[in-house]
Design a protein around this motif. Structure first.
Motif, short mmCIF file in Angstrom:
data_model
loop_
_atom_site.label_atom_id
_atom_site.label_comp_id
_atom_site.label_asym_id
_atom_site.label_seq_id
_atom_site.Cartn_x
_atom_site.Cartn_y
_atom_site.Cartn_z
N THR A 1 0.85 -1.20 0.00
CA THR A 1 0.00 0.00 0.00
C THR A 1 0.88 1.24 0.00
O THR A 1 1.83 1.34 0.79
CB THR A 1 -0.92 0.01 1.23
N ARG A 2 0.56 2.19 -0.87
CA ARG A 2 1.38 3.40 -0.96
C ARG A 2 1.42 4.14 0.36
O ARG A 2 0.43 4.15 1.12
CB ARG A 2 0.84 4.31 -2.05
N TYR A 3 2.54 4.77 0.60
CA TYR A 3 2.76 5.57 1.80
C TYR A 3 2.71 4.76 3.09
O TYR A 3 2.30 5.25 4.15
CB TYR A 3 1.75 6.73 1.88
N THR A 4 3.10 3.49 2.99
CA THR A 4 3.30 2.71 4.20
C THR A 4 4.71 2.12 4.19
O THR A 4 5.31 1.93 3.13
CB THR A 4 2.29 1.55 4.35
N ALA B 1 1.20 6.61 6.51
CA ALA B 1 1.48 7.94 5.94
C ALA B 1 2.98 8.18 5.86
O ALA B 1 3.46 9.29 6.06
CB ALA B 1 0.80 9.03 6.76
N TRP B 2 3.70 7.15 5.56
CA TRP B 2 5.16 7.20 5.51
C TRP B 2 5.63 8.19 4.46
O TRP B 2 5.14 8.23 3.34
CB TRP B 2 5.69 5.80 5.20
N GLY B 3 6.58 9.00 4.87
CA GLY B 3 7.12 9.99 3.94
C GLY B 3 6.34 11.29 3.90
O GLY B 3 6.65 12.18 3.12
N THR B 4 5.33 11.38 4.75
CA THR B 4 4.53 12.60 4.84
C THR B 4 4.64 13.19 6.24
O THR B 4 5.15 12.55 7.15
CB THR B 4 3.05 12.32 4.51
N GLY C 1 10.06 -0.18 2.63
CA GLY C 1 8.98 0.67 2.18
C GLY C 1 8.00 -0.05 1.27
O GLY C 1 8.19 -1.22 0.90
N ASP C 2 6.97 0.67 0.88
CA ASP C 2 5.93 0.08 0.04
C ASP C 2 6.46 -0.38 -1.32
O ASP C 2 5.89 -1.28 -1.94
CB ASP C 2 4.76 1.06 -0.15
N SER D 1 3.20 11.07 9.15
CA SER D 1 3.75 9.73 9.39
C SER D 1 3.58 9.33 10.86
O SER D 1 3.86 10.10 11.77
CB SER D 1 5.23 9.72 9.03
#
Length: 123
Positions: free
Chosen positions: A31-34, A102-105, A54-55, A108
């Motif tokens: 999943t994106r952003y995880t 919300a990884w990279g945001t 990462g994703d 997060s």
């Protein structure tokens, strides 16, 4: 409901490789952003971040452990794994896997954790 479960040997001999697997349910590793991460806590000490995947499958490691650490994943099994080589008694710790949403945001956050598994390094 997202759940993570660590598994692997509870006892490893010095100089061997510690191998742990985290099985994820209720979420996808891609999943994106995880991101999916490992940390550990030695007895009486604080939590130490070890690394993440990462994703997109790229990995990042704690520089102090990078030479001995490898994180990989098997998306077909919804699992990601940790390998730590050349272990010593100082690697005795409770090892945790967890998700970073919300990884990279800016939002997060570490939102779901496994219960942790104690690994003892001893002959």
């Amino acid at each position: 409901q997202v759940q993570l479960q660590e598994s692997g040997p509870g006892l490893v001999k010095p100089s061997q490789t510690l191998s742990l697997t985290c099985t994820v349910s209720g979420a996808s590793l891609t999943t994106r952003y995880t991101a999916w991460s490992w940390s550990r806590q030695p007895p009486g000490k604080g939590l130490e971040w070890m690394g993440l995947i990462g994703d997109d499958g790229r990995t990042w490691y704690n520089p102090s452990l990078k030479s001995r650490t490898s994180i990989s994943r098997d998306t077909s099994k919804s699992q990601f794994s940790l390998q730590l080589s050349s272990v010593t008694p100082d690697d005795t710790a409770v090892y945790y896997c967890y998700r970073i949403a919300a990884w990279g945001t800016i939002a997060s956050m570490e939102d779901y954790w496994g219960k942790g598994t104690l690994v003892t390094v001893s002959s």
